[in-house]
Design a protein around this motif. Structure first.
Motif, short mmCIF file in Angstrom:
data_model
loop_
_atom_site.label_atom_id
_atom_site.label_comp_id
_atom_site.label_asym_id
_atom_site.label_seq_id
_atom_site.Cartn_x
_atom_site.Cartn_y
_atom_site.Cartn_z
N ASP A 82 -0.46 -0.14 3.40
CA ASP A 82 0.48 0.77 2.70
C ASP A 82 1.90 0.52 3.22
O ASP A 82 2.73 1.44 3.22
N PHE A 105 2.09 8.05 -8.57
CA PHE A 105 1.90 8.95 -7.42
C PHE A 105 1.57 10.31 -8.01
O PHE A 105 2.43 10.99 -8.57
N HIS A 147 -2.39 -2.92 -0.99
CA HIS A 147 -1.54 -1.77 -1.34
C HIS A 147 -0.32 -1.79 -0.43
O HIS A 147 -0.40 -1.38 0.73
N GLN A 188 -3.64 12.45 -1.78
CA GLN A 188 -3.10 12.15 -0.44
C GLN A 188 -2.72 13.42 0.31
O GLN A 188 -3.02 13.56 1.49
N ASN A 227 5.30 0.57 4.04
CA ASN A 227 6.44 1.20 3.35
C ASN A 227 7.35 1.82 4.40
O ASN A 227 6.94 2.00 5.55
N PRO A 228 8.60 2.14 4.04
CA PRO A 228 9.54 2.59 5.08
C PRO A 228 9.37 4.04 5.50
O PRO A 228 10.03 4.48 6.45
N GLY A 229 8.50 4.80 4.82
CA GLY A 229 8.38 6.22 5.15
C GLY A 229 7.04 6.56 5.77
O GLY A 229 6.92 6.69 6.99
N SER A 230 6.03 6.65 4.94
CA SER A 230 4.75 7.18 5.41
C SER A 230 3.91 6.17 6.18
O SER A 230 2.93 6.55 6.82
N TYR A 271 6.36 15.62 5.84
CA TYR A 271 6.71 14.62 4.82
C TYR A 271 7.15 15.31 3.54
O TYR A 271 8.17 14.94 2.94
N ALA A 280 -0.83 5.58 6.90
CA ALA A 280 -0.14 6.78 6.41
C ALA A 280 -0.74 8.03 7.05
O ALA A 280 -0.01 8.96 7.44
N HIS A 335 6.75 7.03 -9.22
CA HIS A 335 6.57 7.22 -7.77
C HIS A 335 7.23 8.52 -7.33
O HIS A 335 6.74 9.22 -6.44
N TYR A 346 10.91 2.17 -5.93
CA TYR A 346 12.07 2.69 -5.22
C TYR A 346 13.35 2.44 -6.03
O TYR A 346 14.46 2.51 -5.49
N ILE A 381 11.21 9.40 -0.07
CA ILE A 381 11.25 8.30 -1.03
C ILE A 381 12.65 8.16 -1.65
O ILE A 381 13.16 7.05 -1.82
N ARG A 396 13.82 4.17 7.33
CA ARG A 396 13.86 5.64 7.43
C ARG A 396 13.54 6.10 8.85
O ARG A 396 12.77 7.02 9.06
N HIS A 437 -5.57 6.37 -0.94
CA HIS A 437 -5.31 7.47 0.01
C HIS A 437 -6.56 8.32 0.16
O HIS A 437 -7.30 8.15 1.10
O1 NIG Z 1 1.74 5.29 -0.31
N1 NIG Z 1 2.53 8.29 -1.33
C1 NIG Z 1 3.47 7.80 -1.91
N2 NIG Z 1 3.98 6.62 -1.67
C2 NIG Z 1 3.95 5.97 -0.43
C3 NIG Z 1 5.01 6.49 0.47
C4 NIG Z 1 6.31 5.93 0.15
C5 NIG Z 1 7.40 6.39 1.06
O2 NIG Z 1 7.27 7.36 1.82
O3 NIG Z 1 8.44 5.74 0.97
C6 NIG Z 1 2.59 5.99 0.19
O4 NIG Z 1 2.32 6.68 1.18
#
Ligand code: NIG
Ligand code: FE
Length: 397
Positions: free
Chosen positions: A310, A207, A65, A238, A312-315, A87, A283, A170, A137, A97, A74, A258
């Motif tokens: 997981d 999502f 994943h 999640q 990814n640039p955020g969580s 978040y 996450a 997403h 994205y 996102i 981010r 999640h």
């Molecule tokens: O798996 N939960 C949604 N999508 C991603 C987060 C993506 C993001 O924050 O860019 C996840 O946590």
């Protein structure tokens, strides 16, 4: 180049037992035989042999994943969260996102590949040989397709198997704010068809969350995916309990991912349906979530638990599967044996690859990792240390 090899080491077998003085016979790109060295059939007597001196041998790792392909970063959002923003707050203010959507829309396929390679290299340095990569994205036709094209190209640059997942559902892009159903009808579903026509999709994800898509909307996505014969999976439970996980499981999802807010009673549904629970401790850690997935209920029900970065640039800006294993143990209470199963055979099953990936067994890909560790638990135990000695691959006959 030899196409036949005996590796002699201690090997972690599919049931998590460690076989001392093991031999593994690799024929072409497949494992042909595995067992105790003293039971080695005579037909292998003259095969070239590599003595691994008692080092530990595991199957190659699988990261099932990720959002590895994306533009930008981010770090600013990280700072905002450190100052107290959540978040969901950041997402609702148009960041999160959607910030990555802007950066990804501005990037070419080449730029997406260039940006993803260092993250992929970090995963591969720890023995990841299979990586799932999602779109999600772009949220417009061209960028979603470009993300999947970039994911496809990564496998041309590195010896890695890439599983491509369409994640058009997403987030709702700004141009469709408040019109999620219109976004589905006008962009997401037609783009899924276009991506499928171009041979870019192996699985379909969404999502399901109060800040993204409802259960009913995800069902519309799954109707389309399943009409195209594509396997499904879901980001579910999640941030809140919408019931997406059981809906997806009842529709035959390969995994639900999640699960912090999963109702423990729903673990039975996952078990009955054979749906894998993918746990994403990166996450949980990054968002400083306090509610844990119902591990005891999942374990008791006999649900296969996979774990993944997981990335990814955020969580979850995490590109170490070994650290993820440590987090799964320390934060969620998995045993190190469960963590190893979570990045091998259960991760393989989450991707529908269990017949050929995730175990040292006859018929599986000859794709093994040699580790400088005394016990499998050491793989989860250390932080920021990589004991991988080498990846051992067969060569096609
Ligand atoms: O798996 N939960 C949604 N999508 C991603 C987060 C993506 C993001 O924050 O860019 C996840 O946590
Ligand atoms: Fe994710």
């Amino acid at each position: 180049m030899t196409a036949q090899l005996l590796t002699c080491a201690r090997a972690v077998l599919p049931d998590d037992t460690v076989l001392a003085n093991a031999c593994v016979a690799l024929a072409g790109d497949r494992i042909e035989w595995v067992g105790p060295g003293d039971a080695l059939p005579a037909r292998y007597a003259n095969w070239p042999r590599q003595d691994l001196a008692g080092d530990l041998l595991t199957p190659a790792l699988i990261d099932c994943h990720t959002h590895l392909v994306h533009g930008g970063h981010r770090a600013r959002e990280f700072e905002q969260r450190l100052q107290g923003a959540s978040y969901a707050d950041i997402a609702q203010a148009g960041g999160g996102i959607l910030g990555t959507v802007n950066a990804t829309r501005a990037a070419s396929v080449d730029a997406l590949v260039e940006a993803a390679l260092p993250r992929l290299d970090a995963l591969m340095a720890e023995g990841v040989a299979v990586v799932e990569i999602k779109s999600g994205y772009g949220l417009d036709r061209d960028t979603e397709l470009n993300m999947l094209r970039a994911a496809t190209r990564l496998a041309e640059h590195r010896p890695v198997q890439v599983v491509r997942t369409f994640l058009g559902a997403h987030a709702i892009p700004p141009e469709y704010a408040g019109r999620a159903d219109d976004y589905l009808d006008e962009v997401c579903l037609p783009t899924l068809n276009a991506a499928h026509d171009e041979g870019l999709v192996d699985m379909v994800d969404g999502f399901c969350e109060h800040i993204a898509f409802s259960v009913a909307q995800i069902e519309r996505l799954f109707d389309r995916a399943q009409s195209l014969g594509l396997p499904i999976k879901l980001h579910a439970e999640q941030l809140s309990a919408l019931g997406g996980a059981s809906m997806a499981a009842l529709r035959g999802a390969r995994s639900v991912d999640h699960l912090e807010y999963l109702d423990p009673a729903q673990a039975q549904v996952l078990a009955r349906q054979g749906t894998v629970a993918v746990l994403l401790p990166g996450a949980f850690y990054t968002l400083r979530e306090t509610r844990k997935p119902p591990i005891a209920a999942l374990r008791e029900a006999g649900v296969d638990m996979a774990i993944s970065t997981d990335c990814n640039p955020g969580s979850s800006p995490l590109s170490s599967l070994l650290l993820t294993m440590n987090m799964a143990c320390t934060l969620f209470g998995l045993t190190p044996a469960e963590a190893l199963a979570g990045v091998t055979r259960h991760a393989a099953r989450a991707l529908g690859l269990d017949a050929e990936r995730g175990a040292i067994a006859p018929g599986q890909h000859a794709d093994l990792l040699r580790w400088s560790v005394q016990s499998p638990a050491e793989l989860s135990y250390r932080l920021g240390f990589n004991p991988l000695i080498e990846r051992i691959q067969g060569t096609p006959a």
